[in-house]
Scaffold this active site. Structure first.
Site, PDB file in Angstrom:
ATOM      1  N   LEU A 132       5.765  -6.850   0.244  1.00  0.00           N
ATOM      2  CA  LEU A 132       5.268  -7.544   1.436  1.00  0.00           C
ATOM      3  C   LEU A 132       4.409  -6.582   2.245  1.00  0.00           C
ATOM      4  CD1 LEU A 132       5.359 -10.284   2.658  1.00  0.00           C
ATOM      5  CD2 LEU A 132       7.509  -9.715   3.744  1.00  0.00           C
ATOM      6  N   HIS A 133       3.157  -6.430   1.825  1.00  0.00           N
ATOM      7  CA  HIS A 133       2.225  -5.499   2.462  1.00  0.00           C
ATOM      8  C   HIS A 133       1.311  -6.233   3.445  1.00  0.00           C
ATOM      9  CE1 HIS A 133      -0.937  -6.946  -0.265  1.00  0.00           C
ATOM     10  NE2 HIS A 133       0.012  -6.941  -1.186  1.00  0.00           N
ATOM     11  N   ALA A 134       0.273  -5.581   3.921  1.00  0.00           N
ATOM     12  CA  ALA A 134      -0.558  -6.095   5.009  1.00  0.00           C
ATOM     13  C   ALA A 134      -1.202  -7.455   4.748  1.00  0.00           C
ATOM     14  CB  ALA A 134      -1.647  -5.081   5.356  1.00  0.00           C
ATOM     15  N   GLU A 136       0.483 -11.456  -3.391  1.00  0.00           N
ATOM     16  CA  GLU A 136      -0.065 -10.580  -4.443  1.00  0.00           C
ATOM     17  C   GLU A 136      -0.132  -9.164  -3.951  1.00  0.00           C
ATOM     18  OE1 GLU A 136      -3.888 -12.245  -5.269  1.00  0.00           O
ATOM     19  OE2 GLU A 136      -3.035 -13.822  -6.498  1.00  0.00           O
TER      20      GLU A 136
END
Length: 94
Positions: free
Chosen positions: A23-25, A94
């Site tokens: 769960l990145h930017a 993604e």
């Protein structure tokens, strides 16, 4: 004459999602923008942490990684729609 005593009570809805990616930017930003568009109170749960997903940093601060389960909860008039939309974003991260 009949009187209507019906009131629209807030509804609760929740769903658990297994993340396909960290769960990145980018997914956190999509999640925050979507969450801000609902009237319902929305929360994300991961481990022992709960955050309001309208803030990108709060979402990223969960530290959720690929393969982990995040629970989306909402309470309010559009709770079902909110949970469905946010769960879709998480499931397709993604």
């Amino acid at each position: 004459m009949q009187s209507s005593s019906e009131t629209t009570a807030p509804t609760n809805h929740e769903i658990a999602v297994v993340l396909p990616a960290n769960l990145h930017a980018r997914p956190a930003g999509k999640l925050a923008r979507a969450a801000a568009g609902f009237a319902s109170s929305v929360r994300l749960d991961y481990g022992d942490r709960t955050v309001n997903p309208t803030g990108v940093l709060a979402v990223m601060g969960l530290g959720a990684t690929a393969g982990s389960t995040v629970t989306v909860r909402a309470e309010g008039p559009d709770a079902h729609e909110a949970v469905t939309a946010l769960a879709d974003i998480l499931a397709n991260a993604e």
